[in-house]
Design a protein around this motif. Structure first.
Motif, mmCIF file in Angstrom:
data_model
loop_
_atom_site.group_PDB
_atom_site.id
_atom_site.type_symbol
_atom_site.label_atom_id
_atom_site.label_comp_id
_atom_site.label_asym_id
_atom_site.label_seq_id
_atom_site.Cartn_x
_atom_site.Cartn_y
_atom_site.Cartn_z
ATOM 1 N N LEU A 31 2.689 -13.912 14.842
ATOM 2 C CA LEU A 31 2.515 -14.097 16.277
ATOM 3 C C LEU A 31 3.669 -13.535 17.101
ATOM 4 C CD1 LEU A 31 0.979 -17.670 16.476
ATOM 5 C CD2 LEU A 31 -0.071 -15.556 17.267
ATOM 6 N N ARG A 32 4.792 -13.272 16.470
ATOM 7 C CA ARG A 32 5.912 -12.694 17.217
ATOM 8 C C ARG A 32 5.532 -11.301 17.692
ATOM 9 N NH1 ARG A 32 10.344 -14.216 12.587
ATOM 10 N NH2 ARG A 32 10.139 -16.491 12.762
ATOM 11 N N GLY A 33 5.652 -11.072 18.990
ATOM 12 C CA GLY A 33 5.289 -9.768 19.526
ATOM 13 C C GLY A 33 3.832 -9.432 19.292
ATOM 14 N N SER A 34 2.960 -10.437 19.433
ATOM 15 C CA SER A 34 1.555 -10.254 19.073
ATOM 16 C C SER A 34 0.785 -9.354 20.024
ATOM 17 C CB SER A 34 0.860 -11.624 19.028
ATOM 18 O OG SER A 34 0.874 -12.220 20.306
ATOM 19 N N GLY A 35 1.306 -9.151 21.226
ATOM 20 C CA GLY A 35 0.578 -8.331 22.175
ATOM 21 C C GLY A 35 -0.536 -9.073 22.884
ATOM 22 N N LEU A 36 -0.566 -10.380 22.771
ATOM 23 C CA LEU A 36 -1.604 -11.152 23.449
ATOM 24 C C LEU A 36 -1.344 -11.291 24.943
ATOM 25 C CD1 LEU A 36 -2.290 -14.009 20.893
ATOM 26 C CD2 LEU A 36 -3.988 -12.458 21.816
ATOM 27 N N ARG A 47 0.561 -21.392 17.508
ATOM 28 C CA ARG A 47 1.289 -21.635 16.264
ATOM 29 C C ARG A 47 0.974 -23.022 15.716
ATOM 30 N NH1 ARG A 47 6.146 -19.212 18.804
ATOM 31 N NH2 ARG A 47 6.334 -17.083 18.021
ATOM 32 N N LYS A 48 0.759 -23.969 16.594
ATOM 33 C CA LYS A 48 0.460 -25.322 16.138
ATOM 34 C C LYS A 48 -0.893 -25.383 15.439
ATOM 35 C CE LYS A 48 3.291 -27.719 19.592
ATOM 36 N NZ LYS A 48 3.284 -28.581 20.790
ATOM 37 N N ILE A 200 -3.889 -9.428 18.125
ATOM 38 C CA ILE A 200 -2.721 -9.793 17.330
ATOM 39 C C ILE A 200 -2.472 -8.674 16.333
ATOM 40 C CG2 ILE A 200 -1.836 -11.332 15.536
ATOM 41 C CD1 ILE A 200 -3.136 -13.630 16.863
ATOM 42 N N GLU A 201 -1.335 -8.010 16.468
ATOM 43 C CA GLU A 201 -0.932 -7.037 15.453
ATOM 44 C C GLU A 201 0.008 -7.735 14.483
ATOM 45 O OE1 GLU A 201 1.607 -2.958 14.736
ATOM 46 O OE2 GLU A 201 0.681 -3.268 16.704
ATOM 47 N N TYR A 202 -0.329 -7.671 13.214
ATOM 48 C CA TYR A 202 0.458 -8.373 12.213
ATOM 49 C C TYR A 202 0.888 -7.414 11.101
ATOM 50 C CZ TYR A 202 -4.164 -8.518 10.006
ATOM 51 O OH TYR A 202 -5.390 -8.164 9.480
#
Length: 233
Positions: A31-36, A47-48, A200-202
């Motif tokens: 989720l860090r820097g997901s682009g959402l 995240r929860k 979301i880019e992962y």
């Protein structure tokens, strides 16, 4: 000839690698820097609900990867059974390759060709490595391995033919792993209605998890080779 033994061994390797990738993969890191385009609070809410996100992002991708890998391996077995070069099977193999599917749209043609060639080289190496197993009459993977190889050759098969992440590591910036997501499906309460759909880019987390899983499963399979060949360490 025993395709059954070779396919059973490869399927076990794929399934164990997928399980290890699932354990390694972190939704929080993805989720860090997901682009959402979401604010920090909304990302925290996502995240929860990591379990829901894992079901939406990780599980379908791994299921697709498994299906493609096994379909691709069946074509590798056709290559092993015949006399034609691997290039004769290129279109069928590449059409089922998850890495080729994940190439960024803007990757230059020369780079795209390099990745495709590496994928085919890896599959040819896999086919050549398992050929002695396919030629055995045993239907079980390890009985066929023990009949076809000595200990060193079996280790070479595990170390050289089974690993699959080489193209990812050498061409890391050529790939994108992403999924379209409606956060409102996972976040309840007053925030849900106002959350925009996004991507979301992962990529980084996917490559990290797959490389870690591969190292682990290769290490474990090396140890199993030792146990299968006279209980050697």
């Amino acid at each position: 000839m025993s395709r059954e033994a070779a396919r059973a061994g490869f399927e076990t390797f794929v399934d164990r690698t997928i399980d290890a990738t699932r354990r390694e993969f972190s939704v929080g890191r993805a989720l860090r820097g997901s682009g959402l385009g979401l604010g920090g609070t909304a990302v925290d809410l996502l995240r929860k609900n990591a379990d829901g996100l894992e079901r939406a992002v990780v599980e379908p991708e791994l299921a697709t990867y498994r299906r493609r890998s096994l379909e691709q391996f069946d074509i590798v077995l056709e290559y092993v059974d015949g006399d034609a070069p691997i290039e004769e099977f290129a279109d069928e193999l590449l059409a089922r390759d998850s890495y080729v599917e994940a190439l960024r749209p803007d990757v230059p043609p020369a780079r795209r060709r390099a990745v495709r060639e590496e994928v085919l080289e890896r599959l040819a190496r896999l086919g050549d490595g398992i050929e002695p197993i396919v030629e055995r009459p045993e239907t079980g993977f390890w009985p066929a391995v023990r009949a076809a190889f000595d200990r060193d050759d079996a280790l070479e098969l595990v170390e050289e033919a089974f690993p699959f992440t080489g193209p990812l590591g050498r061409h890391r910036d050529a790939f994108v792993f992403a999924v379209e997501l409606d956060p409102g499906e996972f976040v309840g309460g007053p925030f849900a209605a106002g959350l925009p759909t996004g991507s979301i880019e992962y990529t980084d987390e996917a490559i990290r998890a797959m490389e870690a899983a591969e190292r682990r499963i290769v290490r474990e399979t090396r140890a199993e080779v030792g146990r299968r060949f006279d209980g050697a360490p």
